[in-house]
Scaffold this motif. Structure first.
Motif, PDB file in Angstrom:
ATOM      1  N   GLU A 239       0.830  -1.208   0.000  1.00 55.04           N
ATOM      2  CA  GLU A 239       0.000   0.000   0.000  1.00 55.04           C
ATOM      3  C   GLU A 239       0.857   1.248   0.000  1.00 55.04           C
ATOM      4  O   GLU A 239       0.585   2.196  -0.724  1.00 55.04           O
ATOM      5  CB  GLU A 239      -0.889   0.011   1.230  1.00 55.04           C
ATOM      6  CG  GLU A 239      -1.972  -1.029   1.143  1.00 55.04           C
ATOM      7  CD  GLU A 239      -3.084  -0.771   2.120  1.00 55.04           C
ATOM      8  OE1 GLU A 239      -2.835  -0.054   3.114  1.00 55.04           O
ATOM      9  OE2 GLU A 239      -4.181  -1.291   1.884  1.00 55.04           O
TER      10      GLU A 239
ATOM     11  N   PHE B 176      -2.075   3.534   7.029  1.00 53.42           N
ATOM     12  CA  PHE B 176      -2.683   3.311   8.329  1.00 53.42           C
ATOM     13  C   PHE B 176      -1.684   3.080   9.452  1.00 53.42           C
ATOM     14  O   PHE B 176      -2.047   3.047  10.616  1.00 53.42           O
ATOM     15  CB  PHE B 176      -3.715   2.184   8.241  1.00 53.42           C
ATOM     16  CG  PHE B 176      -4.970   2.654   7.577  1.00 53.42           C
ATOM     17  CD1 PHE B 176      -5.961   3.288   8.331  1.00 53.42           C
ATOM     18  CD2 PHE B 176      -5.143   2.537   6.206  1.00 53.42           C
ATOM     19  CE1 PHE B 176      -7.116   3.768   7.723  1.00 53.42           C
ATOM     20  CE2 PHE B 176      -6.286   3.019   5.596  1.00 53.42           C
ATOM     21  CZ  PHE B 176      -7.279   3.634   6.347  1.00 53.42           C
ATOM     22  N   ASP B 177      -0.427   2.923   9.093  1.00 55.22           N
ATOM     23  CA  ASP B 177       0.571   2.762  10.159  1.00 55.22           C
ATOM     24  C   ASP B 177       1.277   4.080  10.468  1.00 55.22           C
ATOM     25  O   ASP B 177       2.269   4.099  11.158  1.00 55.22           O
ATOM     26  CB  ASP B 177       1.583   1.682   9.772  1.00 55.22           C
ATOM     27  CG  ASP B 177       2.300   2.015   8.459  1.00 55.22           C
ATOM     28  OD1 ASP B 177       1.782   2.863   7.706  1.00 55.22           O
ATOM     29  OD2 ASP B 177       3.360   1.428   8.202  1.00 55.22           O
TER      30      ASP B 177
ATOM     31  N   ASN C 182       1.149  11.310   7.392  1.00 53.94           N
ATOM     32  CA  ASN C 182       0.460  11.143   6.116  1.00 53.94           C
ATOM     33  C   ASN C 182       0.512  12.424   5.287  1.00 53.94           C
ATOM     34  O   ASN C 182       0.741  12.378   4.081  1.00 53.94           O
ATOM     35  CB  ASN C 182      -0.998  10.729   6.341  1.00 53.94           C
ATOM     36  CG  ASN C 182      -1.171   9.226   6.352  1.00 53.94           C
ATOM     37  OD1 ASN C 182      -1.169   8.588   5.304  1.00 53.94           O
ATOM     38  ND2 ASN C 182      -1.279   8.662   7.541  1.00 53.94           N
TER      39      ASN C 182
ATOM     40  N   LEU D 132      -3.770   8.133  14.591  1.00 51.80           N
ATOM     41  CA  LEU D 132      -3.668   7.204  13.465  1.00 51.80           C
ATOM     42  C   LEU D 132      -4.988   7.253  12.697  1.00 51.80           C
ATOM     43  O   LEU D 132      -6.047   7.434  13.298  1.00 51.80           O
ATOM     44  CB  LEU D 132      -3.410   5.785  13.970  1.00 51.80           C
ATOM     45  CG  LEU D 132      -2.020   5.529  14.546  1.00 51.80           C
ATOM     46  CD1 LEU D 132      -1.929   4.116  15.090  1.00 51.80           C
ATOM     47  CD2 LEU D 132      -0.936   5.764  13.499  1.00 51.80           C
ATOM     48  N   PRO D 133      -4.935   7.099  11.370  1.00 49.49           N
ATOM     49  CA  PRO D 133      -6.144   7.210  10.559  1.00 49.49           C
ATOM     50  C   PRO D 133      -7.305   6.334  11.034  1.00 49.49           C
ATOM     51  O   PRO D 133      -8.459   6.756  10.951  1.00 49.49           O
ATOM     52  CB  PRO D 133      -5.678   6.780   9.172  1.00 49.49           C
ATOM     53  CG  PRO D 133      -4.247   7.176   9.138  1.00 49.49           C
ATOM     54  CD  PRO D 133      -3.738   6.958  10.534  1.00 49.49           C
ATOM     55  N   VAL D 134      -7.021   5.129  11.567  1.00 56.62           N
ATOM     56  CA  VAL D 134      -8.136   4.277  12.016  1.00 56.62           C
ATOM     57  C   VAL D 134      -8.956   4.910  13.119  1.00 56.62           C
ATOM     58  O   VAL D 134     -10.141   4.582  13.276  1.00 56.62           O
ATOM     59  CB  VAL D 134      -7.664   2.900  12.535  1.00 56.62           C
ATOM     60  CG1 VAL D 134      -7.599   1.904  11.429  1.00 56.62           C
ATOM     61  CG2 VAL D 134      -6.368   3.009  13.295  1.00 56.62           C
TER      62      VAL D 134
ATOM     63  N   GLN E 222     -11.185  11.272   7.905  1.00 62.49           N
ATOM     64  CA  GLN E 222     -10.255  10.619   6.970  1.00 62.49           C
ATOM     65  C   GLN E 222     -10.310  11.310   5.605  1.00 62.49           C
ATOM     66  O   GLN E 222      -9.285  11.543   4.971  1.00 62.49           O
ATOM     67  CB  GLN E 222     -10.606   9.136   6.803  1.00 62.49           C
ATOM     68  CG  GLN E 222     -10.245   8.309   8.017  1.00 62.49           C
ATOM     69  CD  GLN E 222     -10.429   6.818   7.771  1.00 62.49           C
ATOM     70  OE1 GLN E 222     -10.517   6.365   6.640  1.00 62.49           O
ATOM     71  NE2 GLN E 222     -10.496   6.060   8.851  1.00 62.49           N
TER      72      GLN E 222
END
Ligand SMILES: Nc1ncnc2c1ncn2[C@@H]1O[C@H](COP(=O)(O)OP(=O)(O)O)[C@@H](O)[C@H]1O
Ligand SMILES: [Mg+2]
Lengths: 302, 223
Positions: free
Chosen positions: A203, B92-93, B99, B134-136, B143
């Motif tokens: 990804e 996502f990490d 980001n 984090l995005p989650v 998002q």
């Protein structure tokens, strides 16, 4: 230039973080690489030490020229002159047959035999140090002198040392083969490790490609990872070899007390260690490069 | 700024997602590509961003003919674009801040300058308080806004957004619409693929209707 350095510094940092993120598998990889490197490095240390020992045990090979028993004094002195004038002869020692018999009488166990002899069976002899101790030069010199009149036999001393030298030469070839095979395996290990990493970072590779990353940008952290893996594996291999040599030396100290001598196995030198590290890092880099070249097109879109 | 001439895109399998499309978008314009799901809007955006290659026809972006562009040049083309993906494509990490830093890192910005720009972009979309998140842990709307922050952080000349209000409630959608308007007002060309009629009414852009892969240019007024 600044931007380029910055890119590299970041890639190196990212690679280090990756090494640290999965400590167990990183450790496992490092150990596998270390074993692949420690085997040839250990063999190299062993060969170097044996070679060194052989050299100290047999300083210089010598030729012993045995004169025919029936040779007259004049003929002996002719051989003496010819040897003195020969350009390949560096030093010359004359051992008259009487002296040889004395020596034999003094030698333990041989005394009785010498006493029992009616006449002296030993010939006059010359011990020759050659100017060039290279085995093939020595061999040619021996054939040459053996053909002279009234020369019965020419003996090449320290022949065992030369034979051992030949064995060591085989050992060196074996080392080269082993090192080559293990170098390939090191490349294969990094190749596969990087492949797995690229799959798990699919990804990230996709996203960075879509927002304008060049192949170089994507490749760089993997290259650093590969080189880092090689470097750390190399360090661990040096550690293995160092530990093994130290343990061996500990055992040798006891043994050398018994013989009243000082025996010690030489460590892998700093220079050789540095070469090993550079070599390992380069192989890791190569494996990573090949892996990225092979897998980048498959992992990412377009 | 963007010109498509007789562009056809046939996907492997034979489906023609775009059929003989010709359209042109001027610098500084705001344009909506509107049509039902499956009409070919996403494919058009992908053709403009050189993510897909046309089966036939010519695509020119920023004066560059994408058909004759070498693979090595594509990253540099994309650096002039800001992409808002339908599926966000966040990492996502990594934190929200990391980001948004990504495009700047790729382009080799100085770290301090990059951090300043990233914070400004996060501030603009109202996520400055979620820098480390984090995005989650972010809601869908957050998002989406994070994705927009990442798309605009390097001040691209062209912003391409695919269904940016896709699954947001009206209040969020309006907010995001304002972001696009502001970005367009400072000179960026904005192209949005959407079927959100309310958003079109609010922003009153030039509309390009897409139906079964065919382009149908309408008046600039909202439908
Ligand atoms: N990668 C693909 N491979 C094959 N068919 C695709 C692919 N992407 C899209 N399509 C097809 O192309 C058509 C247009 O898709 P798309 O451009 O995503 O439409 P929209 O964004 O307007 O919903 C659809 O019928 C879709 O199924
Ligand atoms: Mg779509």
């Amino acid at each position: 230039m600044r931007a380029w350095l910055l890119h590299h510094a970041r890639a190196a940092g990212a690679a280090l973080r990756k090494l640290g993120r999965s400590p167990l598998s990183t450790l496992f990889n490092i150990i596998v690489v270390a074993i692949a490197l420690a085997l040839p490095a250990g063999l190299y240390v062993a060969l170097t030490n044996i070679q060194q020992a052989v050299r100290t045990l047999s300083p210089e090979p010598q030729l012993t020229v045995f004169v025919a028993l029936e040779a007259s004094k004049a003929e002996v002195s002719l051989i003496d002159t010819r040897l003195k004038e020969h350009p390949q002869v560096a030093r010359l020692r004359y051992v008259p047959r009487e002296r040889a018999l004395e020596d034999m009488k003094r030698a333990s166990g041989m005394g009785g035999i010498a006493e029992a002899l009616e006449r002296n069976p030993l010939p006059d002899a010359f011990v020759v140090d050659a100017a060039d101790p290279a085995p093939d030069v020595m061999d040619r010199l021996r054939t040459e002198i053996a053909a002279w009149p009234k020369v019965a036999h020419v003996q090449l001393d320290a022949e065992w040392a030369q034979r051992l030298d030949a064995v060591l030469k085989v050992g060196r070839v074996a080392l080269l083969l082993l090192a080559t095979v293990l170098a390939f395996s090191l490349v294969a290990i990094t190749f596969n490790t990087i492949r797995l990493q690229m799959l798990t970072q699919r990804e990230e590779i996709e996203v960075t490609t879509l927002i304008g990353a060049t192949d170089g940008f994507i490749r760089r952290p993997f290259l650093y990872y590969g080189a880092g893996l090689g470097l750390l594996g190399g360090l661990a291999a040096c550690g293995f070899v160092w530990t093994a040599t130290t343990v061996l030396n500990g055992a040798l100290i006891d043994l050398s007390y018994l013989y009243g001598a000082r025996w010690e196995v030489a460590q892998l030198s700093w220079r050789d260690s540095a070469s090993l590290l550079a070599f390992a890092a380069a192989l890791g880099w190569l494996g990573a490069w090949m892996s990225v070249a092979r897998h980048l097109g498959r992992v990412r879109p377009r | 700024m963007i010109a498509l001439t007789n562009v056809t895109k046939r996907y492997p399998g034979g489906h023609e997602a775009v059929k003989n499309a010709t359209l042109s978008i001027e610098r500084g314009e705001m344009v909506f590509l509107m049509g039902h799901s499956g009409a070919g809007k996403s494919t058009l955006l992908k053709l403009i961003a050189a993510i897909e290659r046309p089966t036939s026809g010519k695509v020119v972006v920023n004066g560059q003919n994408l058909g004759s562009l070498r693979a090595r040049a594509i990253p540099y083309l994309r650096r002039n674009l800001g992409l808002v993906f339908q599926d966000h494509k966040l990492l996502f990490d990594r934190s929200a801040f990391e980001n948004v830093m990504l495009p700047l890192n790729i382009q080799g910005y100085d770290r301090r300058d990059a951090a300043r720009r990233a914070r400004a972009a996060l501030d603009k979309v109202g996520l400055l308080g979620h820098e480390k998140a984090l995005p989650v842990t972010l809601s869908c709307g957050e998002q989406q806004r994070l994705c927009i922050a990442r798309a605009v952080v390097h001040r691209p000349a062209v912003l391409l957004a695919d269904e940016p209000t896709g699954n947001l409630d009206a209040a969020y959608a309006a907010e995001i619409g304002e972001l696009f308007r502001a970005f367009n007002q400072v000179g960026a060309t904005v192209v949005i693929a959407t079927h959100d009629v309310q958003l079109a009414e609010r922003l009153a852009p030039r509309l390009i209707a897409i139906a079964s892969g065919r382009v149908d240019t309408l008046a600039a007024a909202a439908a």
